[in-house]
Design a protein around this motif. Structure first.
Motif, PDB file in Angstrom:
ATOM      1  N   ALA A 189       3.583 -13.674   9.786  1.00 28.36           N
ATOM      2  CA  ALA A 189       3.742 -12.539   8.870  1.00 28.36           C
ATOM      3  C   ALA A 189       5.181 -12.430   8.393  1.00 28.36           C
ATOM      4  O   ALA A 189       5.441 -12.226   7.203  1.00 28.36           O
ATOM      5  CB  ALA A 189       3.314 -11.253   9.565  1.00 28.36           C
ATOM      6  N   GLY A 190       6.117 -12.597   9.334  1.00 28.23           N
ATOM      7  CA  GLY A 190       7.528 -12.498   8.978  1.00 28.23           C
ATOM      8  C   GLY A 190       7.931 -13.561   7.979  1.00 28.23           C
ATOM      9  O   GLY A 190       8.683 -13.307   7.044  1.00 28.23           O
ATOM     10  N   SER A 191       7.396 -14.758   8.178  1.00 35.47           N
ATOM     11  CA  SER A 191       7.777 -15.851   7.297  1.00 35.47           C
ATOM     12  C   SER A 191       7.195 -15.678   5.895  1.00 35.47           C
ATOM     13  O   SER A 191       7.835 -16.023   4.900  1.00 35.47           O
ATOM     14  CB  SER A 191       7.372 -17.167   7.976  1.00 35.47           C
ATOM     15  OG  SER A 191       6.802 -18.053   7.113  1.00 35.47           O
ATOM     16  N   VAL A 192       6.004 -15.097   5.811  1.00 34.97           N
ATOM     17  CA  VAL A 192       5.434 -14.788   4.490  1.00 34.97           C
ATOM     18  C   VAL A 192       6.291 -13.744   3.785  1.00 34.97           C
ATOM     19  O   VAL A 192       6.658 -13.900   2.612  1.00 34.97           O
ATOM     20  CB  VAL A 192       3.981 -14.275   4.616  1.00 34.97           C
ATOM     21  CG1 VAL A 192       3.494 -13.712   3.290  1.00 34.97           C
ATOM     22  CG2 VAL A 192       3.071 -15.391   5.075  1.00 34.97           C
ATOM     23  N   LEU A 238      -1.627  -9.891   5.689  1.00 41.39           N
ATOM     24  CA  LEU A 238      -1.010  -8.568   5.762  1.00 41.39           C
ATOM     25  C   LEU A 238       0.500  -8.658   5.569  1.00 41.39           C
ATOM     26  O   LEU A 238       1.112  -7.768   4.987  1.00 41.39           O
ATOM     27  CB  LEU A 238      -1.333  -7.909   7.106  1.00 41.39           C
ATOM     28  CG  LEU A 238      -2.808  -7.521   7.266  1.00 41.39           C
ATOM     29  CD1 LEU A 238      -3.060  -6.980   8.655  1.00 41.39           C
ATOM     30  CD2 LEU A 238      -3.213  -6.496   6.227  1.00 41.39           C
ATOM     31  N   GLY A 239       1.083  -9.757   6.057  1.00 39.15           N
ATOM     32  CA  GLY A 239       2.529  -9.940   5.882  1.00 39.15           C
ATOM     33  C   GLY A 239       2.907  -9.957   4.413  1.00 39.15           C
ATOM     34  O   GLY A 239       3.995  -9.534   4.033  1.00 39.15           O
ATOM     35  N   ASN A 253       0.714  -0.229   1.025  1.00 37.62           N
ATOM     36  CA  ASN A 253      -0.274   0.765   0.646  1.00 37.62           C
ATOM     37  C   ASN A 253      -1.650   0.120   0.765  1.00 37.62           C
ATOM     38  O   ASN A 253      -1.967  -0.817   0.034  1.00 37.62           O
ATOM     39  CB  ASN A 253       0.018   1.183  -0.805  1.00 37.62           C
ATOM     40  CG  ASN A 253      -0.963   2.200  -1.311  1.00 37.62           C
ATOM     41  OD1 ASN A 253      -2.074   2.324  -0.790  1.00 37.62           O
ATOM     42  ND2 ASN A 253      -0.569   2.925  -2.329  1.00 37.62           N
ATOM     43  N   PHE A 254      -2.435   0.598   1.693  1.00 31.61           N
ATOM     44  CA  PHE A 254      -3.691  -0.086   1.963  1.00 31.61           C
ATOM     45  C   PHE A 254      -4.734   0.153   0.872  1.00 31.61           C
ATOM     46  O   PHE A 254      -5.656  -0.623   0.706  1.00 31.61           O
ATOM     47  CB  PHE A 254      -4.226   0.302   3.334  1.00 31.61           C
ATOM     48  CG  PHE A 254      -3.414  -0.334   4.431  1.00 31.61           C
ATOM     49  CD1 PHE A 254      -3.602  -1.669   4.751  1.00 31.61           C
ATOM     50  CD2 PHE A 254      -2.443   0.379   5.094  1.00 31.61           C
ATOM     51  CE1 PHE A 254      -2.836  -2.281   5.726  1.00 31.61           C
ATOM     52  CE2 PHE A 254      -1.671  -0.228   6.067  1.00 31.61           C
ATOM     53  CZ  PHE A 254      -1.872  -1.562   6.389  1.00 31.61           C
ATOM     54  N   ARG A 255      -4.518   1.231   0.107  1.00 37.76           N
ATOM     55  CA  ARG A 255      -5.438   1.478  -0.997  1.00 37.76           C
ATOM     56  C   ARG A 255      -5.215   0.428  -2.085  1.00 37.76           C
ATOM     57  O   ARG A 255      -6.142  -0.164  -2.606  1.00 37.76           O
ATOM     58  CB  ARG A 255      -5.232   2.883  -1.554  1.00 37.76           C
ATOM     59  CG  ARG A 255      -6.458   3.495  -2.173  1.00 37.76           C
ATOM     60  CD  ARG A 255      -6.260   4.992  -2.257  1.00 37.76           C
ATOM     61  NE  ARG A 255      -4.951   5.276  -2.866  1.00 37.76           N
ATOM     62  CZ  ARG A 255      -4.814   5.770  -4.102  1.00 37.76           C
ATOM     63  NH1 ARG A 255      -5.864   6.049  -4.828  1.00 37.76           N
ATOM     64  NH2 ARG A 255      -3.624   6.022  -4.586  1.00 37.76           N
ATOM     65  N   GLN A 307       6.251  -4.949  10.385  1.00 41.20           N
ATOM     66  CA  GLN A 307       5.611  -4.298  11.532  1.00 41.20           C
ATOM     67  C   GLN A 307       4.507  -3.344  11.068  1.00 41.20           C
ATOM     68  O   GLN A 307       3.419  -3.330  11.608  1.00 41.20           O
ATOM     69  CB  GLN A 307       6.644  -3.495  12.336  1.00 41.20           C
ATOM     70  CG  GLN A 307       7.626  -4.351  13.087  1.00 41.20           C
ATOM     71  CD  GLN A 307       7.025  -4.972  14.320  1.00 41.20           C
ATOM     72  OE1 GLN A 307       5.922  -4.621  14.714  1.00 41.20           O
ATOM     73  NE2 GLN A 307       7.724  -5.908  14.926  1.00 41.20           N
ATOM     74  N   MET A 308       4.852  -2.578  10.037  1.00 43.96           N
ATOM     75  CA  MET A 308       3.906  -1.573   9.574  1.00 43.96           C
ATOM     76  C   MET A 308       2.689  -2.244   8.924  1.00 43.96           C
ATOM     77  O   MET A 308       1.561  -1.857   9.164  1.00 43.96           O
ATOM     78  CB  MET A 308       4.599  -0.657   8.575  1.00 43.96           C
ATOM     79  CG  MET A 308       3.900   0.654   8.385  1.00 43.96           C
ATOM     80  SD  MET A 308       4.961   1.823   7.539  1.00 43.96           S
ATOM     81  CE  MET A 308       4.728   1.353   5.851  1.00 43.96           C
ATOM     82  N   ALA A 309       2.975  -3.260   8.120  1.00 43.67           N
ATOM     83  CA  ALA A 309       1.888  -3.914   7.398  1.00 43.67           C
ATOM     84  C   ALA A 309       0.919  -4.602   8.348  1.00 43.67           C
ATOM     85  O   ALA A 309      -0.283  -4.672   8.097  1.00 43.67           O
ATOM     86  CB  ALA A 309       2.457  -4.936   6.404  1.00 43.67           C
ATOM     87  N   THR A 310       1.442  -5.123   9.457  1.00 42.13           N
ATOM     88  CA  THR A 310       0.581  -5.874  10.369  1.00 42.13           C
ATOM     89  C   THR A 310       0.051  -4.986  11.493  1.00 42.13           C
ATOM     90  O   THR A 310      -0.588  -5.493  12.417  1.00 42.13           O
ATOM     91  CB  THR A 310       1.330  -7.074  10.968  1.00 42.13           C
ATOM     92  OG1 THR A 310       2.488  -6.604  11.651  1.00 42.13           O
ATOM     93  CG2 THR A 310       1.753  -8.050   9.888  1.00 42.13           C
ATOM     94  N   GLY A 311       0.309  -3.688  11.401  1.00 35.76           N
ATOM     95  CA  GLY A 311      -0.148  -2.754  12.431  1.00 35.76           C
ATOM     96  C   GLY A 311      -1.622  -2.900  12.809  1.00 35.76           C
ATOM     97  O   GLY A 311      -1.956  -2.929  13.991  1.00 35.76           O
ATOM     98  N   PRO A 312      -2.511  -3.019  11.825  1.00 31.22           N
ATOM     99  CA  PRO A 312      -3.942  -3.130  12.164  1.00 31.22           C
ATOM    100  C   PRO A 312      -4.255  -4.310  13.089  1.00 31.22           C
ATOM    101  O   PRO A 312      -5.094  -4.200  13.976  1.00 31.22           O
ATOM    102  CB  PRO A 312      -4.609  -3.330  10.798  1.00 31.22           C
ATOM    103  CG  PRO A 312      -3.667  -2.759   9.814  1.00 31.22           C
ATOM    104  CD  PRO A 312      -2.300  -2.938  10.373  1.00 31.22           C
TER     105      PRO A 312
END
Lengths: 308, 426
Positions: free
Chosen positions: B213-216, B312-313, B414-416, B323-328
């Motif tokens: 995720a970080g690398s993306v 998600l990344g 924003n997940f929407r 961190q927030m984006a990959t929370g799920p």
């Protein structure tokens, strides 16, 4: 007439893109013809990059439609990108790769042989010794050159270049301009954005001016220049002759042996009329698009935003 | 639609090389490998340091018979313990002198034994050791045994017969399924092994998923992405990233696990050399080959998580947002992790069986059932089939999020918006 024109390389119809309430592109309709260099001119934030990203399918238009190389920008964006050379604005590369590795990597992904690589590296002065170095150690201009080379190395029929001369020194800008001339001679089409007027004036066949997402003008560069008022100044041995009868010449001011005036359009009649042994000095300032547009859209503050 | 290869390989190769060649990777891997070797050898080291010490306890009593009996009996009980502590049990006549020696540190303890009016033995230990001291606990247990023996003798039972009273009762466990993998004597080791595998899986998925995720996000924020996405399709870039970064992660993981396995293998040998006894090769009794099929699920689960992490990344514009984006994904991973820990104690339960088939949880739960229960062949097939199906589904969803996400700059996660992108974007 329309039938005699070869199919447009880029064709947009009412192309509109909104980011929320912000209107980035508004009802843009234009054609880019095969084999021309098309300049897309506008101040920063006027929608140039949005236009380019929309054409390449990175963004989807809010309304309207467009095709590139006959392919729909929404449905066939992968194929459009495969056939196009693209230089993004503010190019970024992997810092840990060397210049040569970066070019190889992008070319491997692109999948078309890099037939122009050597020629481009030579013309833009990127010798093997520089290409071996890591991108991390490159100057802004070197990165930009890598960007130009990667966009053109596989000799695409269409190149889309976002502010291609950003960061290049004047010498390299000239090398780039002559490169553009050669590409045009070989029938390649280029769509480039710029906020630098003399550049567009130097290399483009046609130019579109955009401001706040609106298309302000779409003109042939030569036509514009031909209809533009040039400032001329002359110095005579003895008194200045009477020149008021020359077509296109206006605002004649005489001060002893010196004379200034403005000249509209073709210069040949004027040059014939002033040809005389008593003419000591003559200056015709190069025609500037900026002034041409100021003239076309006098009173419209739009063109004043375009910087030279 | 262009195929996945060879571009995915091209991307994977660069991702792998770029990551493995960094100094950080080399240093972190070396340090983790050292830790991996060190942990199994830690008990040996502890015993090496503590092993030379002898616990010296002096016994004093006003009754010479009680004193000599206590020295003999206590010595016998304590020396019989196999935890390796060396004992020096001596009788002292001068309590005051012994008292001084305890305070000087010459003696670990002075045990004063007396017989009360009702005949019961009473013990009083003078020592500097705290209440949690292991040797004190051992002595206390020994005195209890001594006391019970003494009561039996006073009740008229022959001292020789009294020995038999403390002998263990025969108790056999016969599994219903003769092939069951958990005969009593290896269950402890298998339990331990299952727990280690759950923790290792959890760590691998989270750490290396986070890498992906970080690398993306990094490619997106540095805008390298714009170039890449022109040359290759989102699916190719995404798969390449997952494979390349995943392989780099698994390389580190394999080095560390191999180092730890080497440490466990060496534990017995080192213990023998250094301590002169065989030590306790804790995990040797588990047949490690039963874990081979798990490797497939580990890799599958790893790819599943890493793919979604990559998708998600791409929603994050900056490293801070990753961190927030990959929370799920973290939440899903935690659910599997805790389910596995609860399942450790009920490996035969039906919910454990169900969880072991669900792709997001199977990498955690399968090793438990493999080691502590048994798995039917059809369950392997269902779990494997679901894993493959979920992998393809994840690649599809992640590629859509990715192609929408990678070029949206400066927007808040924003997940929407993401959901819209998944539905609309091509």
């Amino acid at each position: 007439m329309e039938d005699q024109q070869p199919a447009a390389v880029i064709h947009t119809t009412g192309l509109t893109k909104h980011y929320g309430k912000v209107q980035a592109l508004v009802d843009l309709t234009l054609d880019v013809r095969p084999g021309e260099i098309f300049g897309f001119l506008g101040p920063n934030g006027s929608g140039k990059s949005t236009m380019i990203r929309t054409l390449l399918g990175f963004l989807h238009p809010t309304s309207g439609s467009a095709s590139v190389l006959g392919l729909d920008i929404v449905d066939d964006s992968v194929e459009i990108r495969r056939r196009t050379g693209y230089l993004p604005g503010g190019i970024a590369l992997y810092d840990s790769l060397s210049g040569a590795d970066a070019l190889d990597y992008l070319n491997d992904l692109q999948g078309t042989p890099a037939v122009r690589r050597e020629e481009l590296c030579e013309r833009l002065q990127m010798p093997a010794s520089v290409l071996r170095r890591k991108v991390r150690d490159y100057s802004r201009g070197m990165r930009q050159k890598i960007g130009v080379i990667q966009a053109l190395q596989h000799d695409p029929v269409l190149a889309i270049l976002d502010e291609p001369t950003e960061g290049l020194d004047p010498l390299m800008q000239q090398a780039f301009y002559s490169l553009m001339d050669d590409l045009r001679d070989q029938g390649r089409t280029t769509f480039l954005s710029s906020h630098v007027l003399p550049e567009v004036e130097r290399i483009c066949d046609r130019v579109a001016i955009i401001r706040s997402g609106h298309l302000m003008a779409l003109q042939n560069v030569d036509d514009l220049l031909a209809r533009r008022k040039r400032r001329v100044s002359l110095r005579w041995r003895g008194a200045a002759p009477e020149l008021s009868g020359i077509p296109g010449l206006a605002d004649v001011k005489t001060d002893g042996d010196r004379m200034t005036a403005t000249l509209l359009g073709d210069v040949s009649g004027f040059v014939r009329a002033i040809a005389s042994p008593s003419l000591v000095d003559l200056t015709i300032e190069p025609a500037r698009l900026e002034e041409a547009f100021l003239e076309y859209y006098a009173g419209d503050d739009a063109s004043e935003e375009v910087r030279g | 639609m262009s195929g996945l290869f060879p571009n995915a390989w091209t991307v994977a190769r660069r991702e792998y090389r770029q990551r493995v060649q960094t100094r950080t990777f080399l240093i972190v891997t070396a340090v983790l490998a050292l830790v991996g070797v060190g942990i199994p050898l830690l008990p040996v080291a502890v015993r090496l340091i503590a092993g030379d010490e002898t616990t010296a306890v002096a016994i004093h009593s006003t009754d010479p018979v009680v004193q000599s009996q206590t020295v003999v009996a206590l010595g016998a009980i304590l020396h019989g313990d196999s935890d390796g502590t060396r004992w020096e049990i001596t009788a002292v006549g001068d309590a005051a002198a012994a008292d001084v020696r305890v305070r000087d540190g010459d003696l670990d303890g002075l045990l004063t034994v007396s017989r009360a009016g009702d005949g019961e033995l009473a013990f009083d230990m003078l020592t500097e050791a705290g209440p949690s001291s292991q040797w004190l606990f051992a002595v206390r247990q020994a005195t209890t045994q001594l006391s019970i023996g003494d009561r039996l003798v006073r009740a008229g039972i022959d001292p020789t017969a009294a020995g038999g009273i403390f002998a263990p009762t025969p108790f056999e466990v016969t599994p219903v399924d003769p092939d069951a993998k958990s005969p009593e004597e290896t269950y402890g080791a298998a339990y331990m092994m299952a727990m280690i595998m759950v923790v290792l899986t959890f760590m691998a998925v989270l750490t290396y998923g986070q890498w992906v995720a970080g690398s993306v996000a990094e490619e997106k924020s540095s805008r390298v992405m714009e170039l890449l996405i022109t040359a290759a399709t989102p699916r190719q870039l995404l798969s390449g990233k997952v494979l390349g970064t995943g392989a780099a992660g698994l390389t580190q993981y394999a080095v560390v696990v191999a180092a730890a396995a080497g440490g466990f293998a060496l534990e017995g040998l080192v213990a023998e050399r250094v301590l002169g006894d065989g030590g306790s090769a804790s995990l040797e009794s588990v047949n490690l080959w039963v874990l081979a099929p798990f490797g497939v699920f580990f890799v599958g689960g790893f790819l599943l998580y890493a793919t979604l992490y990559a998708g998600l990344g791409s929603m994050a514009s900056r490293q801070e947002d990753v961190q927030m984006a990959t929370g799920p994904m973290l939440m899903v991973g935690m659910v599997g992790y805790f389910a596995a820990f609860i399942g450790l104690n009920t490996p035969e339960a039906q919910w454990v069986q169900v969880a072991s088939l669900i792709p997001f949880f199977s990498p955690y739960v399968l090793p438990i059932r493999m080691l502590l229960a048994s798995i039917e062949p059809w369950e392997w097939l269902v779990a494997g089939g679901l894993m493959v199906a979920f992998l393809f589904g994840a690649l599809w969803v992640a590629a859509r999020i990715y192609s929408a996400g990678v070029l949206l700059y400066g927007q808040r996660v924003n997940f929407r918006a993401m959901w819209r992108a998944v539905r609309v974007n091509r």
